[in-house]
Design a protein around this motif. Sequence first.
Motif, PDB file in Angstrom:
ATOM      1  N   UNK A  69      46.627  48.906  31.164  1.00  0.00           N
ATOM      2  CA  UNK A  69      45.457  47.898  31.028  1.00  0.00           C
ATOM      3  C   UNK A  69      46.194  46.826  32.008  1.00  0.00           C
ATOM      4  N   UNK A  70      47.297  46.633  32.120  1.00  0.00           N
ATOM      5  CA  UNK A  70      47.907  45.372  32.819  1.00  0.00           C
ATOM      6  C   UNK A  70      47.937  45.864  34.232  1.00  0.00           C
ATOM      7  N   UNK A  71      48.132  47.074  34.539  1.00  0.00           N
ATOM      8  CA  UNK A  71      47.961  47.735  35.912  1.00  0.00           C
ATOM      9  C   UNK A  71      46.856  47.583  36.541  1.00  0.00           C
ATOM     10  N   UNK A  72      46.044  48.027  35.786  1.00  0.00           N
ATOM     11  CA  UNK A  72      44.398  48.109  36.382  1.00  0.00           C
ATOM     12  C   UNK A  72      43.864  46.673  36.501  1.00  0.00           C
ATOM     13  N   UNK A  73      44.438  45.655  35.780  1.00  0.00           N
ATOM     14  CA  UNK A  73      44.032  44.296  35.890  1.00  0.00           C
ATOM     15  C   UNK A  73      44.844  43.772  37.294  1.00  0.00           C
ATOM     16  N   UNK A  74      46.024  43.990  37.333  1.00  0.00           N
ATOM     17  CA  UNK A  74      46.499  43.696  38.460  1.00  0.00           C
ATOM     18  C   UNK A  74      46.051  44.299  39.782  1.00  0.00           C
ATOM     19  N   UNK A  75      45.543  45.494  39.852  1.00  0.00           N
ATOM     20  CA  UNK A  75      45.020  45.991  41.024  1.00  0.00           C
ATOM     21  C   UNK A  75      43.747  45.530  41.269  1.00  0.00           C
ATOM     22  N   UNK A  76      42.869  45.298  40.136  1.00  0.00           N
ATOM     23  CA  UNK A  76      41.671  44.725  40.351  1.00  0.00           C
ATOM     24  C   UNK A  76      41.618  43.230  40.899  1.00  0.00           C
ATOM     25  N   UNK A  95      40.699  34.211  51.724  1.00  0.00           N
ATOM     26  CA  UNK A  95      41.506  33.493  52.693  1.00  0.00           C
ATOM     27  C   UNK A  95      43.023  33.400  51.984  1.00  0.00           C
ATOM     28  N   UNK A  96      43.983  33.608  52.580  1.00  0.00           N
ATOM     29  CA  UNK A  96      45.283  33.431  52.007  1.00  0.00           C
ATOM     30  C   UNK A  96      45.738  31.995  51.639  1.00  0.00           C
ATOM     31  N   UNK A  97      45.339  31.060  52.314  1.00  0.00           N
ATOM     32  CA  UNK A  97      45.354  29.562  52.218  1.00  0.00           C
ATOM     33  C   UNK A  97      44.673  29.050  51.085  1.00  0.00           C
ATOM     34  N   UNK A  98      43.554  29.727  50.554  1.00  0.00           N
ATOM     35  CA  UNK A  98      42.589  29.031  49.528  1.00  0.00           C
ATOM     36  C   UNK A  98      43.265  28.955  48.429  1.00  0.00           C
ATOM     37  N   UNK A  99      42.673  28.054  47.466  1.00  0.00           N
ATOM     38  CA  UNK A  99      43.214  27.809  45.993  1.00  0.00           C
ATOM     39  C   UNK A  99      42.906  29.284  45.277  1.00  0.00           C
ATOM     40  N   UNK A 100      41.722  29.679  45.639  1.00  0.00           N
ATOM     41  CA  UNK A 100      41.485  30.948  44.756  1.00  0.00           C
ATOM     42  C   UNK A 100      42.434  32.148  45.116  1.00  0.00           C
ATOM     43  N   UNK A 101      42.702  32.189  46.488  1.00  0.00           N
ATOM     44  CA  UNK A 101      43.833  33.247  46.716  1.00  0.00           C
ATOM     45  C   UNK A 101      45.002  33.270  45.805  1.00  0.00           C
ATOM     46  N   UNK A 102      45.625  31.882  45.775  1.00  0.00           N
ATOM     47  CA  UNK A 102      46.830  31.751  45.033  1.00  0.00           C
ATOM     48  C   UNK A 102      46.740  31.654  43.713  1.00  0.00           C
ATOM     49  N   UNK A 103      45.682  31.466  43.108  1.00  0.00           N
ATOM     50  CA  UNK A 103      45.434  31.381  41.613  1.00  0.00           C
ATOM     51  C   UNK A 103      45.235  32.737  41.258  1.00  0.00           C
ATOM     52  N   UNK A 104      44.609  33.619  42.092  1.00  0.00           N
ATOM     53  CA  UNK A 104      44.768  35.211  41.739  1.00  0.00           C
ATOM     54  C   UNK A 104      45.889  36.012  42.105  1.00  0.00           C
ATOM     55  N   UNK A 105      46.576  35.417  43.177  1.00  0.00           N
ATOM     56  CA  UNK A 105      47.943  36.017  43.283  1.00  0.00           C
ATOM     57  C   UNK A 105      48.918  35.525  41.971  1.00  0.00           C
ATOM     58  N   UNK A 106      48.843  34.528  41.683  1.00  0.00           N
ATOM     59  CA  UNK A 106      49.632  34.001  40.310  1.00  0.00           C
ATOM     60  C   UNK A 106      49.494  35.041  39.234  1.00  0.00           C
ATOM     61  N   UNK A 107      47.914  34.934  38.848  1.00  0.00           N
ATOM     62  CA  UNK A 107      47.591  35.906  37.930  1.00  0.00           C
ATOM     63  C   UNK A 107      48.078  37.346  37.838  1.00  0.00           C
ATOM     64  N   UNK A 108      47.852  37.823  39.286  1.00  0.00           N
ATOM     65  CA  UNK A 108      48.065  39.371  39.559  1.00  0.00           C
ATOM     66  C   UNK A 108      49.801  39.512  39.331  1.00  0.00           C
ATOM     67  N   UNK A 114      51.429  42.155  36.828  1.00  0.00           N
ATOM     68  CA  UNK A 114      52.523  43.110  37.179  1.00  0.00           C
ATOM     69  C   UNK A 114      53.705  42.660  36.358  1.00  0.00           C
ATOM     70  N   UNK A 115      54.231  41.824  36.076  1.00  0.00           N
ATOM     71  CA  UNK A 115      55.342  41.659  35.432  1.00  0.00           C
ATOM     72  C   UNK A 115      55.287  42.279  33.906  1.00  0.00           C
ATOM     73  N   UNK A 116      54.249  41.939  33.275  1.00  0.00           N
ATOM     74  CA  UNK A 116      53.664  42.504  32.149  1.00  0.00           C
ATOM     75  C   UNK A 116      53.610  44.196  32.091  1.00  0.00           C
ATOM     76  N   UNK A 117      53.104  44.527  33.096  1.00  0.00           N
ATOM     77  CA  UNK A 117      52.967  45.979  33.218  1.00  0.00           C
ATOM     78  C   UNK A 117      54.348  46.700  33.162  1.00  0.00           C
ATOM     79  N   UNK A 118      55.304  46.115  33.974  1.00  0.00           N
ATOM     80  CA  UNK A 118      56.685  46.578  34.274  1.00  0.00           C
ATOM     81  C   UNK A 118      57.414  46.464  33.091  1.00  0.00           C
ATOM     82  N   UNK A 119      57.232  45.556  32.173  1.00  0.00           N
ATOM     83  CA  UNK A 119      58.053  45.577  30.792  1.00  0.00           C
ATOM     84  C   UNK A 119      57.636  46.485  30.012  1.00  0.00           C
TER      85      UNK A 119
END
Length: 313
Positions: free
Chosen positions: A30-37, A46-59, A63-68
Amino acid sequence: MNAITNAGFKWGENLSWAKANVFHGRNSLIYGLSATTLGCIKTLIHEDSFSYKALDLLQSTFLGLRSNQQYNIYSRKKDDDLGFDEVHRPHAANIGELACFIEKKINPIALPLTAALGNEVKESDHSIVHLANALWWRSRLFSTKIKLSRLQYIKDDLVKLCRANLEVKKLSASHLESIISPLLGLIGFVSCGLFTPIKSWLRFKGTENKIIDSLASVGTATQHLIYFFKFTLPQIFHFQENKKYEHKKLFNLGICANALNIGLPIIDLLSFENSFLNKAQRLYKELASGFTMAFFSSRRYFIGKAWVDGNRL
């Protein structure tokens, strides 16, 4: 699907182990599929946008939860990979102990934290935090003796793999895996151990070297060539024997993961001015990682579920 047994240690073969595989395997998937999506969506922004940074943090959080979750399975000392290494491959177990600690305890915090600190820090950290993990799996493979004398039989085994009956195909796939694993495992270990730290340092400095990136990903490509014979092909053989569709699903996930990751060194060499091609390159990498996570999480879930179902009173 469980094969390793010796006095004082059994890989799997108990209810606690099976339930852990079901629980953690499902969560990891579940965590891996969520991160990939989220990663795939992120490539369109665009990498400088707020949306990108928010998605990056959530992804990074997913990924950390998936590793655990995934390494809660591998780190079981009485009945899984780390325990097996402590009995049979102490040198690999030393790396595995560190890898499991990092993936379970450090990365769930480090991955989202560094994502919040900026792109250079994030890319540098994400390149290095899985290094112990990568070295562990590759050290396990070259722990066996390289069988140079068997290299001459590779062609014969490949022909049998294409033309022979099922039992001979299974034997040929096993032979091929045993021949290539030590050599490619060693190549992968050197590739990851030498070039990943360089890649991480360059990322931290805000620079990029395509040749270093490609050489670092050689370790991923060699690993997936081994995995094709070790994990993916056996799934289609299992399906042909028992017609259980979870094996066919695993084969499909595995072949996608193997093909995409084997192509990574070439993809990492490419540099594009065109924004569409840049996005396609990033999407390729997200999918390569995503299919890999999906395969190994699903595999553990299905193995555990099959054991529970087969031993239910």
